[in-house]
Design a protein around this motif. Structure first.
Motif, PDB file in Angstrom:
ATOM      1  N   TRP A 221      38.344  33.477  16.237  1.00 44.58           N
ATOM      2  CA  TRP A 221      39.103  32.664  15.289  1.00 44.58           C
ATOM      3  C   TRP A 221      40.459  33.283  14.940  1.00 44.58           C
ATOM      4  CZ3 TRP A 221      34.346  34.921  14.538  1.00 44.58           C
ATOM      5  CH2 TRP A 221      34.324  36.112  13.807  1.00 44.58           C
ATOM      6  N   GLU A 222      40.788  34.439  15.540  1.00 45.62           N
ATOM      7  CA  GLU A 222      42.071  35.089  15.242  1.00 45.62           C
ATOM      8  C   GLU A 222      43.147  34.724  16.260  1.00 45.62           C
ATOM      9  OE1 GLU A 222      40.781  39.151  15.196  1.00 45.62           O
ATOM     10  OE2 GLU A 222      40.369  39.111  13.036  1.00 45.62           O
ATOM     11  N   ASN A 223      42.845  33.762  17.120  1.00 46.66           N
ATOM     12  CA  ASN A 223      43.815  33.237  18.079  1.00 46.66           C
ATOM     13  C   ASN A 223      44.296  34.305  19.057  1.00 46.66           C
ATOM     14  OD1 ASN A 223      45.185  30.993  19.123  1.00 46.66           O
ATOM     15  ND2 ASN A 223      47.076  31.545  18.062  1.00 46.66           N
ATOM     16  N   LYS A 224      43.378  35.176  19.474  1.00 49.05           N
ATOM     17  CA  LYS A 224      43.719  36.236  20.416  1.00 49.05           C
ATOM     18  C   LYS A 224      43.238  35.873  21.813  1.00 49.05           C
ATOM     19  CE  LYS A 224      43.617  40.074  17.096  1.00 49.05           C
ATOM     20  NZ  LYS A 224      42.970  41.379  16.747  1.00 49.05           N
ATOM     21  N   ALA A 225      44.043  36.254  22.789  1.00 48.16           N
ATOM     22  CA  ALA A 225      43.679  36.049  24.194  1.00 48.16           C
ATOM     23  C   ALA A 225      43.744  37.391  24.912  1.00 48.16           C
ATOM     24  CB  ALA A 225      44.612  35.033  24.839  1.00 48.16           C
ATOM     25  N   ASN A 226      43.505  37.360  26.204  1.00 43.22           N
ATOM     26  CA  ASN A 226      43.602  38.565  27.044  1.00 43.22           C
ATOM     27  C   ASN A 226      42.693  39.685  26.535  1.00 43.22           C
ATOM     28  OD1 ASN A 226      45.583  37.221  28.552  1.00 43.22           O
ATOM     29  ND2 ASN A 226      47.215  37.992  27.227  1.00 43.22           N
ATOM     30  N   HIS A 227      41.475  39.345  26.155  1.00 37.94           N
ATOM     31  CA  HIS A 227      40.575  40.378  25.640  1.00 37.94           C
ATOM     32  C   HIS A 227      40.181  41.377  26.719  1.00 37.94           C
ATOM     33  CE1 HIS A 227      39.766  38.778  21.591  1.00 37.94           C
ATOM     34  NE2 HIS A 227      39.949  37.592  22.148  1.00 37.94           N
ATOM     35  N   TYR A 228      40.139  40.941  27.966  1.00 36.27           N
ATOM     36  CA  TYR A 228      39.695  41.830  29.040  1.00 36.27           C
ATOM     37  C   TYR A 228      40.782  42.121  30.067  1.00 36.27           C
ATOM     38  CZ  TYR A 228      35.116  40.635  27.120  1.00 36.27           C
ATOM     39  OH  TYR A 228      34.043  40.445  26.281  1.00 36.27           O
ATOM     40  N   GLY A 229      41.795  41.323  30.082  1.00 33.59           N
ATOM     41  CA  GLY A 229      42.880  41.516  31.035  1.00 33.59           C
ATOM     42  C   GLY A 229      43.879  40.397  30.893  1.00 33.59           C
ATOM     43  N   ASP A 230      45.068  40.590  31.456  1.00 30.96           N
ATOM     44  CA  ASP A 230      46.123  39.590  31.305  1.00 30.96           C
ATOM     45  C   ASP A 230      46.484  38.901  32.615  1.00 30.96           C
ATOM     46  OD1 ASP A 230      47.426  41.628  32.602  1.00 30.96           O
ATOM     47  OD2 ASP A 230      49.006  41.891  31.110  1.00 30.96           O
ATOM     48  N   ARG A 231      45.664  39.119  33.668  1.00 32.62           N
ATOM     49  CA  ARG A 231      45.918  38.434  34.938  1.00 32.62           C
ATOM     50  C   ARG A 231      44.599  37.941  35.501  1.00 32.62           C
ATOM     51  NH1 ARG A 231      50.245  41.289  38.847  1.00 32.62           N
ATOM     52  NH2 ARG A 231      50.297  39.142  39.599  1.00 32.62           N
ATOM     53  N   ARG A 232      44.587  36.711  35.940  1.00 35.66           N
ATOM     54  CA  ARG A 232      43.432  36.188  36.662  1.00 35.66           C
ATOM     55  C   ARG A 232      43.394  36.773  38.073  1.00 35.66           C
ATOM     56  NH1 ARG A 232      45.390  30.133  36.121  1.00 35.66           N
ATOM     57  NH2 ARG A 232      46.027  30.203  33.928  1.00 35.66           N
ATOM     58  N   ALA A 233      42.192  36.846  38.613  1.00 33.28           N
ATOM     59  CA  ALA A 233      42.044  37.338  39.984  1.00 33.28           C
ATOM     60  C   ALA A 233      40.724  36.834  40.539  1.00 33.28           C
ATOM     61  CB  ALA A 233      42.094  38.868  40.017  1.00 33.28           C
ATOM     62  N   VAL A 234      40.595  36.882  41.855  1.00 37.84           N
ATOM     63  CA  VAL A 234      39.360  36.459  42.512  1.00 37.84           C
ATOM     64  C   VAL A 234      38.938  37.507  43.528  1.00 37.84           C
ATOM     65  CG1 VAL A 234      39.880  34.014  42.192  1.00 37.84           C
ATOM     66  CG2 VAL A 234      40.514  35.148  44.339  1.00 37.84           C
ATOM     67  N   LEU A 235      37.659  37.489  43.829  1.00 39.43           N
ATOM     68  CA  LEU A 235      37.077  38.382  44.824  1.00 39.43           C
ATOM     69  C   LEU A 235      36.081  37.561  45.629  1.00 39.43           C
ATOM     70  CD1 LEU A 235      36.870  41.479  45.672  1.00 39.43           C
ATOM     71  CD2 LEU A 235      34.830  41.521  44.221  1.00 39.43           C
ATOM     72  N   VAL A 236      36.313  37.423  46.948  1.00 37.76           N
ATOM     73  CA  VAL A 236      35.490  36.557  47.788  1.00 37.76           C
ATOM     74  C   VAL A 236      35.177  37.282  49.092  1.00 37.76           C
ATOM     75  CG1 VAL A 236      35.330  34.323  48.942  1.00 37.76           C
ATOM     76  CG2 VAL A 236      36.658  34.533  46.829  1.00 37.76           C
ATOM     77  N   GLN A 237      33.912  37.282  49.479  1.00 35.10           N
ATOM     78  CA  GLN A 237      33.520  37.918  50.737  1.00 35.10           C
ATOM     79  C   GLN A 237      32.535  37.017  51.464  1.00 35.10           C
ATOM     80  OE1 GLN A 237      33.317  42.140  50.751  1.00 35.10           O
ATOM     81  NE2 GLN A 237      31.399  42.188  51.909  1.00 35.10           N
ATOM     82  N   LEU A 238      32.825  36.741  52.733  1.00 36.74           N
ATOM     83  CA  LEU A 238      32.023  35.868  53.582  1.00 36.74           C
ATOM     84  C   LEU A 238      31.314  36.683  54.655  1.00 36.74           C
ATOM     85  CD1 LEU A 238      31.176  33.044  54.739  1.00 36.74           C
ATOM     86  CD2 LEU A 238      33.334  33.098  56.032  1.00 36.74           C
ATOM     87  N   HIS A 239      30.006  36.449  54.778  1.00 35.87           N
ATOM     88  CA  HIS A 239      29.209  37.058  55.857  1.00 35.87           C
ATOM     89  C   HIS A 239      28.639  35.934  56.715  1.00 35.87           C
ATOM     90  CE1 HIS A 239      28.400  41.279  54.051  1.00 35.87           C
ATOM     91  NE2 HIS A 239      29.423  40.723  53.408  1.00 35.87           N
ATOM     92  N   VAL A 240      28.892  35.999  58.019  1.00 34.16           N
ATOM     93  CA  VAL A 240      28.389  35.000  58.960  1.00 34.16           C
ATOM     94  C   VAL A 240      27.563  35.696  60.025  1.00 34.16           C
ATOM     95  CG1 VAL A 240      28.964  33.115  60.513  1.00 34.16           C
ATOM     96  CG2 VAL A 240      30.466  33.619  58.577  1.00 34.16           C
ATOM     97  N   ARG A 241      26.357  35.187  60.271  1.00 35.89           N
ATOM     98  CA  ARG A 241      25.496  35.721  61.321  1.00 35.89           C
ATOM     99  C   ARG A 241      25.297  34.665  62.403  1.00 35.89           C
ATOM    100  NH1 ARG A 241      20.889  38.724  57.564  1.00 35.89           N
ATOM    101  NH2 ARG A 241      22.267  40.388  56.803  1.00 35.89           N
ATOM    102  N   TYR A 242      25.303  35.127  63.649  1.00 35.55           N
ATOM    103  CA  TYR A 242      25.209  34.234  64.798  1.00 35.55           C
ATOM    104  C   TYR A 242      23.889  34.461  65.537  1.00 35.55           C
ATOM    105  CZ  TYR A 242      30.215  33.787  63.960  1.00 35.55           C
ATOM    106  OH  TYR A 242      31.442  33.565  63.389  1.00 35.55           O
ATOM    107  N   ASN A 243      23.550  33.468  66.364  1.00 36.48           N
ATOM    108  CA  ASN A 243      22.279  33.558  67.087  1.00 36.48           C
ATOM    109  C   ASN A 243      22.289  34.620  68.186  1.00 36.48           C
ATOM    110  OD1 ASN A 243      23.961  32.259  68.888  1.00 36.48           O
ATOM    111  ND2 ASN A 243      22.477  30.663  69.436  1.00 36.48           N
ATOM    112  N   ASP A 244      23.453  35.172  68.487  1.00 34.95           N
ATOM    113  CA  ASP A 244      23.501  36.246  69.479  1.00 34.95           C
ATOM    114  C   ASP A 244      23.337  37.624  68.831  1.00 34.95           C
ATOM    115  OD1 ASP A 244      25.894  36.622  68.192  1.00 34.95           O
ATOM    116  OD2 ASP A 244      27.166  36.244  69.939  1.00 34.95           O
TER     117      ASP A 244
END
Length: 961
Positions: A221-244
């Motif tokens: 209720w104190e109108n504060k932002a950025n409690h944990y950080g001031d920039r958005r970011a993403v982290l994405v990792q893809l693993h693909v397995r093949y039949n070979d």
């Protein structure tokens, strides 16, 4: 039903556990049997790799002679990351039978080491997008896969913010508001998604949208932002397995590109603005032209504090259609959803390009019937949609949620002709826990109260147990969660939910043991009694309800540090008399202008000090810490003695004449046994003097009815429950409430409001009465000595008047447990269901063993004995029905609605009373709904001697209808 069968296999409470970093997942199963009294004598577990080859299992427990079938840990070779494991179970029972193998179930691991992340945290460069820009960021990465057949594919993802993941144009998964809210400085969850069916040979594209959420957005209720950080970011990792047999791994890195799109603004409190004209169609599909998109860069955020998702996902769990379209006296057009809900509105519209449609969300109407936003405070709860003008457009906000029943709609096409309700739907959003509990009785208003309790939990259990879902708060208040935990764990399986939240509590706890007011902590307030005690109360509630011994082990250090902190405060190690405390928050006996009730805060601190210390003693016993058990047991008794010296007078009265002070003395077992009757009588008389109304706040209310029922005043407790005038639980029901209110008089009898400052109409704390309803009225409760409903206590109390039936059921870890009773044709009918490998202790209140009919000779009956309160039946598993003549266990025999004016055999009762204590019958008649002991000891009327009381009791116990 099969003769013997293992079913309902789960790992860490979940049927399909996708993406865990638990090294020894705990498996549970239920047992189905066609015989009463079935108990497991042994089990065998086999675990196999992804090939499901149980002929050569990865781990075989062999035959384990044990009755344990709940949360049995895997004990095989170390598990590998990013691997699926299958498991199956067979069981042996006490009748010498061996089951077939169960159908296999599975869990799948994520990462066990942060070094397995090849992905990098990325964010748009400041040159491409202002880091403080309001629009949601879009990030994308096209990639190609080789031609081999894809066997499986997983994406592991999280964000500094809240995100939605897309692959080849389609949304991945059905999560909402991922990654949820954790104590981000210490712990950040990531999600695992199975994208095998969404990938294709050749060209593919990953896209991710990210908004501020809890990480960067405005909180508090104190109108504060950025409690944990001031920039958005993403982290994405893809693993693909093949039949070979080969595998490809790729992750987010600076080769990705970024832009913005239609979401121009999105905040938890304030809603979302969506300009459909700015949609970047195809942005997450192959072939999209991203030449105008900007660069991204690596952001130095840690990988070491990443944890696989622990809680169940937040999802859309139900869709509601508007109940009505309303035009208010002030001319606003509203949708009435018929239910105070939490989530969002989805709508369809055909409109000209640039049409601006606004939806504003609120909980109630004022007494004139107009739209009311005062209690929302600074939260806007505003959704703005700008049409692109192409056919029928469909929209629901992405990264926000609202608490509302009413929606003010502005500028919908042809709105003056009337809104089309079919164009709108409400999507209910919360943590998708399994619903486990049900309760119903003969009073429909109480049934509505139960629905309100459940809806209040649904609305506020959105990844954290929030206090309210609508105003500029929505924080994980520890006190609210603590008082409601018992009710919450009956209504839903809160195992994963509370496990995750307690780990956040431990993470945010200070080194000296102080526990924050809210978890995750963003307001820097610490260590109030009853609030900080969430550190002890909730783990113990999980243990008793779910048999989760591991949560005690995990939280044990946190629990001890909390109690040790209390002990270190002030000059008296046994009385916590320093610091700020909320006390009996929002109690009605508070001084004018105060939120804190009249019960002295140091009485509350001392009472909870005893409670938490005893919980640690009990936890130490469970965990085998004998020295700690002895130490904290002795400490608890010294604290209780100090409490008595400080707050109970020599003649056995509680020093503060408040309902809550008396409740705590009784329920927390702080008074000597010789003083309990007087304290209970005093509590009862305070309620009688207040015309059967309560005055308790957050601390006293959860325990009030327990204090009465457990000390001879169950009838008073039932009268409190059924009270319809303010203040009472049913008052809000009478005013049309569909959730629990923060204040007893959130809406006053004249239609005015309590206050704009703090007046939530979806605030579950007072719904803690549900636990008493389930345990005392229906009579269904776990036994802490045999936790998780391994042994069920079924002790319905139907002596409270006015109810003719009640029933509760609970989906325990062992299976369905039920307890119910009905008055019918002059008999009481008790029904019980006990799952296989569990047992029950059933009290047939007021019965005599030679008069009980029904299941009394069934195979599952273990013993029958006569007790003072009735017949005690010990059973194994099975379904049981008992009937017997309806009599009162003390002195009155009632007609079905239990009113004294219709008492049967009153003249006989009066003769007995007058014979032993002349004139006492007149006094007893004055106390129409008090049991004999309470009326006899009441200082408001004629007292009788112990000898008179015992003589009367002997004769009254022989009365039969």
């Amino acid at each position: 039903m099969a003769e013997l069968k293992a079913t309902h296999l789960t790992a860490e409470y979940r049927r399909e556990l996708l993406g865990t970093d638990v090294t020894h997942p705990r498996m549970s199963w239920r047992i189905e049997s066609d015989r009463q009294g079935t108990a497991q004598k042994g089990y065998r577990i086999q675990t196999a790799g992804e090939n499901g080859n149980f002929a050569e299992p990865l781990w075989d427990s062999g035959l384990c002679e044990s009755d344990k079938n709940v949360l049995v840990p895997y004990d095989g070779p170390p598990l590998s990351s990013c691997t699926r494991y299958l498991y199956r179970v067979k069981v042996w029972d006490n009748f010498g039978r061996e089951s077939e193998w169960s159908e296999p179930a599975w869990w799948e691991t994520a990462f066990y080491d942060s070094k397995e992340w090849v992905a990098q945290w990325i964010t748009p460069t400041s040159e491409s997008i202002d880091p403080q820009a309001e629009p949601a960021f879009l990030l994308r990465k096209p990639f190609s896969l080789k031609g081999a057949e894809i066997v499986s594919a997983r994406i592991y993802a999280t964000a500094a913010g809240v995100y939605e993941l897309y692959l080849n144009g389609g949304k991945v998964g059905d999560d909402e508001l991922a990654p949820g809210w954790t104590s981000y400085r210490s712990r950040q969850a990531y999600q695992t998604y199975d994208v095998s069916a969404q990938l294709q040979k050749g060209d593919n594209t990953i896209g991710i949208m990210v908004a501020n959420g809890w990480y960067k957005g405005r909180l508090g209720w104190e109108n504060k932002a950025n409690h944990y950080g001031d920039r958005r970011a993403v982290l994405v990792q893809l693993h693909v397995r093949y039949n070979d047999g080969t595998e490809e791994v790729m992750g987010s890195d600076p080769t990705w590109k970024a832009s913005t799109g239609a979401i121009r603004f999105s905040e938890i409190y304030d809603g979302e603005t969506y300009d459909a004209r700015l949609e970047q169609n195809g942005w997450s599909e192959p072939g999209f032209d991203d030449l105008s998109w900007g660069a991204v860069e690596r952001l130095e955020l840690p990988l070491t504090h990443l944890v696989a998702q622990e809680n169940v996902s937040t999802r859309v769990t139900q869709t509601l259609k508007p109940l009505a379209v309303i035009v208010t006296p002030s001319g606003d057009t509203l949708l009435d959803m018929g239910q105070n809900m939490v989530g969002r509105i989805r709508f369809n519209v055909s409109a000209m390009e640039g049409t601006v449609i606004k939806l504003t969300h609120a909980e109630v109407l004022d007494k004139e019937g107009n739209f009311y936003m005062g209690n929302i405070r600074t939260a806007k709860q505003l959704v703005t949609f700008i049409a692109k003008g192409e056919g029928t457009e469909t929209y629901a906000p992405h990264f926000t949620f609202q608490g509302f029943r009413y929606v003010k709609v502005e500028s919908y096409p042809d709105q003056e002709k009337g809104l089309p309700p079919e164009a709108f739907s409400g999507e209910v959003i919360h943590s998708d826990m399994d619903q486990t509990g049900a309760f119903e009785c003969s009073d429909e208003m109480v049934n509505q109260l139960q629905r309100n309790i459940v809806w209040g939990q649904r609305g506020n259990f959105l990844d954290v147990p929030t206090d309210c879902p609508q105003r500029d708060e929505r924080l994980g208040w520890t006190g609210d969660a603590q008082v409601f935990a018992g009710t919450a764990l009956f209504n839903y399986n809160g195992g994963p939910f509370f496990t995750k939240w307690l780990r956040d509590l431990k993470a945010d706890q200070l080194a000296d043991g102080q526990v924050p007011f809210v978890v995750p902590n963003i307001i820097q307030g610490y260590s109030s009694a009853a609030w900080g005690d969430a550190a002890t109360v909730i783990p113990w509630a999980m243990y008793t309800s779910l048999a989760d011994e591991q949560i005690l082990a995990e939280q044990y250090d946190s629990m001890k540090r909390w109690v040790d902190y209390i002990r270190s405060q002030g000059d008296n190690e046994h009385i916590w008399d320093t610091g700020f405390h909320f006390g009996d928050w929002l109690a009605l006996d508070a001084k004018e202008g105060s939120y804190m009730g009249a019960t002295p805060s140091h009485m509350v601190t001392a009472a909870y000090f005893v409670l938490s210390t005893r919980i640690i003693r009990n936890a130490a016993k469970v965990l085998g810490f004998e020295e700690d058990a002895a130490y904290y047991g002795a400490l608890a008794e010294r604290i209780a003695a100090a409490y008595r010296d400080e707050f109970i007078t020599p003649n056995g009265r509680v020093a503060a004449r408040t309902q809550t002070a008396h409740v705590l003395a009784l329920v927390f077992d702080l008074a000597e046994s010789k003083d309990r009757a007087r304290i209970a009588c005093d509590l009862n008389e305070m309620i009688v003097e207040n015309n059967y109304h309560l005055t308790t706040g957050f601390v006293g209310t959860p325990y009030l009815c327990f204090a009465l029922s457990d000390n001879g005043y169950h009838e008073t407790a039932v009268k409190l429950l059924l009270q319809k005038t303010y203040p009472s639980w049913l008052y809000s029901v009478s005013k049309g409430a569909t959730t629990i209110w923060e204040h007893w008089d959130g809406i006053k009898p004249d239609g005015s409001f309590w206050s704009d400052d703090m007046n939530s109409f979806n605030h579950y704390a007072y719904g803690a009465v549900g636990e008493w309803m389930y345990r005392k009225i229906a009579g269904l409760s776990p036994d802490a000595e045999h936790p998780g409903y391994k042994k069920v206590r079924i002790e319905p109390d139907f002596t409270g008047g006015r109810l003719s039936h009640a029933r509760a059921s609970y989906e325990s870890m062992y299976g369905t447990v039920e307890a119910g009773w009905t008055f019918q044709d002059g008999e009481i009918r008790i029904e019980a269901v006990v799952p296989a490998n569990a047992a029950a202790s059933i009290l047939l209140r007021g019965a005599h063993a030679d008069e009980v009919k029904g299941s009394i000779k069934d195979e599952g009956i273990l013993s029958i004995r006569q007790e003072a309160e009735g017949v005690r039946v010990e059973t194994g598993s099975g379904r049981y029905v008992f009937t017997y003549a309806r009599t009162d266990s003390t002195y009155r025999i009632y007609t079905p609605d239990m009113r004294l004016s219709e008492v049967v055999q009153w003249e006989t009762v009066k003769q007995i009373l007058d014979r032993h204590a002349p004139g006492f019958s007149d006094h007893l008649n004055h106390f129409a709904n008090l049991p004999l002991e309470a009326a006899a000891n009441s200082p408001m009327g004629t007292a009788i001697s112990k000898e008179q009381y015992e003589a009367i009791s002997r004769e009254l116990s022989q009365i039969r209808e």
